[in-house]
Design a protein around this motif. Structure first.
Motif, mmCIF file in Angstrom:
data_model
loop_
_atom_site.group_PDB
_atom_site.id
_atom_site.type_symbol
_atom_site.label_atom_id
_atom_site.label_comp_id
_atom_site.label_asym_id
_atom_site.label_seq_id
_atom_site.Cartn_x
_atom_site.Cartn_y
_atom_site.Cartn_z
ATOM 1 N N LEU A 117 0.828 -1.197 0.000
ATOM 2 C CA LEU A 117 0.000 0.000 0.000
ATOM 3 C C LEU A 117 0.869 1.257 0.000
ATOM 4 N N LEU A 118 1.946 1.249 0.775
ATOM 5 C CA LEU A 118 2.861 2.397 0.784
ATOM 6 C C LEU A 118 3.447 2.632 -0.604
ATOM 7 N N ARG A 119 3.846 1.565 -1.287
ATOM 8 C CA ARG A 119 4.391 1.698 -2.651
ATOM 9 C C ARG A 119 3.343 2.254 -3.602
ATOM 10 N N LYS A 120 2.103 1.789 -3.463
ATOM 11 C CA LYS A 120 1.017 2.279 -4.307
ATOM 12 C C LYS A 120 0.791 3.768 -4.069
ATOM 13 N N LEU A 121 0.778 4.189 -2.808
ATOM 14 C CA LEU A 121 0.617 5.611 -2.477
ATOM 15 C C LEU A 121 1.766 6.435 -3.053
ATOM 16 N N GLU A 122 2.998 5.939 -2.907
ATOM 17 C CA GLU A 122 4.159 6.653 -3.436
ATOM 18 C C GLU A 122 4.057 6.824 -4.955
ATOM 19 N N LYS A 123 3.615 5.766 -5.661
ATOM 20 C CA LYS A 123 3.464 5.854 -7.121
ATOM 21 C C LYS A 123 2.396 6.875 -7.497
ATOM 22 N N MET A 124 1.294 6.896 -6.752
ATOM 23 C CA MET A 124 0.230 7.868 -7.017
ATOM 24 C C MET A 124 0.745 9.293 -6.824
ATOM 25 N N ILE A 125 1.484 9.504 -5.763
ATOM 26 C CA ILE A 125 2.029 10.834 -5.478
ATOM 27 C C ILE A 125 3.013 11.241 -6.568
ATOM 28 N N GLU A 126 3.901 10.336 -6.953
ATOM 29 C CA GLU A 126 4.870 10.629 -8.010
ATOM 30 C C GLU A 126 4.173 10.959 -9.325
ATOM 31 N N ARG A 127 3.112 10.228 -9.632
ATOM 32 C CA ARG A 127 2.347 10.483 -10.843
ATOM 33 C C ARG A 127 1.747 11.894 -10.818
ATOM 34 N N GLU A 128 1.176 12.271 -9.695
ATOM 35 C CA GLU A 128 0.570 13.601 -9.558
ATOM 36 C C GLU A 128 1.629 14.707 -9.643
ATOM 37 N N ILE A 129 2.772 14.478 -9.027
ATOM 38 C CA ILE A 129 3.858 15.468 -9.085
ATOM 39 C C ILE A 129 4.346 15.616 -10.525
ATOM 40 N N SER A 130 4.513 14.495 -11.217
ATOM 41 C CA SER A 130 4.958 14.549 -12.618
ATOM 42 C C SER A 130 3.957 15.300 -13.484
ATOM 43 N N ALA A 131 2.658 15.024 -13.304
ATOM 44 C CA ALA A 131 1.627 15.708 -14.094
ATOM 45 C C ALA A 131 1.648 17.212 -13.803
ATOM 46 N N HIS A 132 1.793 17.577 -12.550
ATOM 47 C CA HIS A 132 1.847 18.995 -12.179
ATOM 48 C C HIS A 132 3.086 19.662 -12.788
ATOM 49 N N THR A 133 4.214 18.973 -12.736
ATOM 50 C CA THR A 133 5.458 19.506 -13.298
ATOM 51 C C THR A 133 5.331 19.699 -14.803
ATOM 52 N N ARG A 134 4.724 18.734 -15.498
ATOM 53 C CA ARG A 134 4.523 18.865 -16.944
ATOM 54 C C ARG A 134 3.661 20.087 -17.268
ATOM 55 N N LYS A 135 2.612 20.324 -16.492
ATOM 56 C CA LYS A 135 1.743 21.490 -16.706
ATOM 57 C C LYS A 135 2.528 22.791 -16.507
ATOM 58 N N LEU A 136 3.338 22.841 -15.473
ATOM 59 C CA LEU A 136 4.147 24.041 -15.227
ATOM 60 C C LEU A 136 5.150 24.277 -16.354
ATOM 61 N N GLU A 137 5.798 23.208 -16.797
ATOM 62 C CA GLU A 137 6.774 23.330 -17.883
ATOM 63 C C GLU A 137 6.099 23.793 -19.179
ATOM 64 N N ALA A 138 4.914 23.262 -19.476
ATOM 65 C CA ALA A 138 4.187 23.664 -20.687
ATOM 66 C C ALA A 138 3.800 25.139 -20.610
ATOM 67 N N ALA A 139 3.330 25.567 -19.455
ATOM 68 C CA ALA A 139 2.962 26.978 -19.279
ATOM 69 C C ALA A 139 4.189 27.877 -19.416
ATOM 70 N N TYR A 140 5.320 27.440 -18.902
ATOM 71 C CA TYR A 140 6.556 28.198 -19.017
ATOM 72 C C TYR A 140 6.981 28.330 -20.483
ATOM 73 N N LYS A 141 6.911 27.216 -21.222
ATOM 74 C CA LYS A 141 7.284 27.242 -22.645
ATOM 75 C C LYS A 141 6.364 28.151 -23.441
ATOM 76 N N ARG A 142 5.061 28.140 -23.130
ATOM 77 C CA ARG A 142 4.123 29.032 -23.821
ATOM 78 C C ARG A 142 4.482 30.491 -23.562
ATOM 79 N N ARG A 143 4.848 30.830 -22.330
ATOM 80 C CA ARG A 143 5.235 32.213 -22.011
ATOM 81 C C ARG A 143 6.526 32.613 -22.723
ATOM 82 N N GLN A 144 7.442 31.662 -22.882
ATOM 83 C CA GLN A 144 8.722 31.941 -23.530
ATOM 84 C C GLN A 144 8.532 32.214 -25.032
ATOM 85 N N ARG A 145 7.554 31.569 -25.647
ATOM 86 C CA ARG A 145 7.292 31.750 -27.075
ATOM 87 C C ARG A 145 6.680 33.109 -27.387
ATOM 88 N N ARG A 146 6.063 33.727 -26.436
ATOM 89 C CA ARG A 146 5.392 35.037 -26.680
ATOM 90 C C ARG A 146 6.358 36.156 -26.803
#
Length: 146
Positions: A117-146
């Motif tokens: 269960l701890l491993r499952k929770l850790e994977k869920m958290i890592e997945r959410e962190i990765s998704a959040h990081t991807r969103k931030l990086e995409a927003a940063y790249k969009r701002r850089q293109r302007r």
């Protein structure tokens, strides 16, 4: 087995202070609360370690003693207890000028949870962190293109 005890008033904490966090009281300008964690001390009778946590507010002091099998576990439990103590007051505390109410204590999980269960929770958290990081990086790249 780890235990937590709220000590009676007048009891003195054990060990030197090894960590302290100071909070501004949002509803009482110029006043502060703090959490102090003391160095784990080995109990000669049991061989286990105890770690004192003191929660100090203008009107009250509370002292807790957390026990662990070794000094690391006692310290981990003390940090977890410090976070739980402050959670009760999070609406009226501010740490390091933060306006969102973050008090600097990350969420921890009970030690007795099954490893799977701890491993499952850790994977869920890592997945959410990765998704959040991807969103931030995409927003940063969009701002850089302007």
């Amino acid at each position: 087995m780890p235990t937590e005890t709220r000590l009676p008033r007048g009891t003195h904490p054990t060990g030197p202070i090894m960590a302290e966090r100071r909070f501004e009281l949002t509803n009482r300008p110029g006043e502060y609360a703090l959490v102090q964690i003391r160095k784990p001390i080995k109990d000669s009778g049991t061989g286990n370690y105890k770690c004192s946590v003191e929660w100090v507010r203008p009107e009250e002091r509370e002292l807790f003693e957390l026990w662990g099998i070794d000094s690391m576990q006692a310290l981990q439990l003390a940090l977890r207890a410090a976070g739980e103590l402050t959670k009760t007051y999070e609406g009226s505390l501010r740490w390091a000028g933060d306006k969102d109410g973050y008090l600097g204590f990350p969420k921890t999980y009970p030690e007795h949870l099954p490893k799977a269960l701890l491993r499952k929770l850790e994977k869920m958290i890592e997945r959410e962190i990765s998704a959040h990081t991807r969103k931030l990086e995409a927003a940063y790249k969009r701002r850089q293109r302007r």
